[in-house]
Design an enzyme around this catalytic site. Structure first.
Site, PDB file in Angstrom:
ATOM      1  N   GLY A   1       0.807  -1.214   0.000  1.00 23.05           N
ATOM      2  CA  GLY A   1       0.000   0.000   0.000  1.00 23.05           C
ATOM      3  C   GLY A   1       0.840   1.264   0.000  1.00 23.05           C
ATOM      4  N   CYS A   2       1.951   1.238   0.709  1.00 23.27           N
ATOM      5  CA  CYS A   2       2.805   2.426   0.805  1.00 23.27           C
ATOM      6  C   CYS A   2       3.502   2.718  -0.519  1.00 23.27           C
ATOM      7  CB  CYS A   2       3.830   2.244   1.918  1.00 23.27           C
ATOM      8  SG  CYS A   2       3.076   2.022   3.547  1.00 23.27           S
ATOM      9  N   THR A   3       3.887   1.669  -1.231  1.00 23.99           N
ATOM     10  CA  THR A   3       4.492   1.846  -2.548  1.00 23.99           C
ATOM     11  C   THR A   3       3.471   2.419  -3.518  1.00 23.99           C
ATOM     12  OG1 THR A   3       6.018   0.000  -2.166  1.00 23.99           O
ATOM     13  CG2 THR A   3       5.657   0.669  -4.453  1.00 23.99           C
TER      14      THR A   3
ATOM     15  N   ALA B   1       2.927   6.125  -2.580  1.00 26.12           N
ATOM     16  CA  ALA B   1       4.068   6.967  -2.950  1.00 26.12           C
ATOM     17  C   ALA B   1       4.119   7.190  -4.457  1.00 26.12           C
ATOM     18  CB  ALA B   1       5.371   6.321  -2.467  1.00 26.12           C
TER      19      ALA B   1
END
Length: 214
Positions: free
Chosen positions: A108-110, A113
């Site tokens: 999710g963070c990738t 970003a």
């Protein structure tokens, strides 16, 4: 890496993505993962004897935030991906987007970003500064930013001091660092607090709506 044990009859099915270098934010496929898996930076495993924290503990860690719309958040000074100190106060006079995320290189963070990256020109047009914050160290941030060609600042909040000061709520009974985005206007006042752990790209949409109305 943190660990979270859940009872056999409690553990939901989680998702894990397999991404290639510098993907589009739209091209990070997801597939189902086994019970013993990593999800957003955590390891999950079955444990029949594990107990779940009380509901009051959940409310304290997962709902109430100290920084809210209309307030002025506390200043911070943290190291960026290049090891340089960066203070929130240094952006005075500009709109600032501060987004807290669980960890570098998690699915999710990738995705989040890369979505900020793909819309970065829109943020620049609005005169806004984008700052991402997680508990990863500067070297992790540098590798993450380099791999995905991230054009904005990533700050290292080791020990989650700033996260705690801002009252960023956690998920899964506080065991998973929360995903929360703040839009701060040029006067230093918070105009948006947006929390959505499982739809990371929504943070970009909601943030741009507010910025374009300022």
């Amino acid at each position: 890496m943190a660990s979270l044990s859940l009872p056999n009859n409690y553990l939901p099915t989680f998702l894990r993505s397999h991404s290639s270098n510098y993907p589009s934010s739209q091209n990070l496929p997801l597939s189902s993962a086994p019970p013993n898996s990593q999800f957003f930076g955590l390891k999950f495993s079955h444990s029949p004897s594990s107990s779940i924290p009380s509901s009051s503990s959940f409310l304290r860690t997962s709902i109430f935030a100290k920084v809210s719309k209309g307030s002025k958040p506390p200043n911070f000074t943290l190291k960026d991906q290049n090891g340089k100190n960066v203070s929130l106060s240094s952006f005075k006079g500009k709109p600032v987007v501060v987004y807290f995320y669980p960890a570098d290189e998690t699915p999710g963070c990738t995705k989040q970003a890369c979505a900020f990256r793909d819309s970065y020109e829109k943020f620049k047009k609005a005169g806004a500064v984008v700052v991402g914050i997680s508990g990863d160290d500067a070297s992790s941030h540098k590798a993450f930013a380099s791999k995905y060609k991230l054009p904005f600042t990533l700050l290292s909040d080791e020990g989650n001091k700033v996260r705690k000061e801002w009252g960023v709520p956690g998920d899964f009974f506080g065991s998973l660092p929360g995903r929360e985005t703040y839009v701060i206007d040029k006067n230093g006042v918070v105009q948006l607090v947006y929390n959505n752990q499982f739809q990371p790209e929504k943070h970009i949409d909601e943030t741009l709506k507010i910025l374009q109305s300022l």
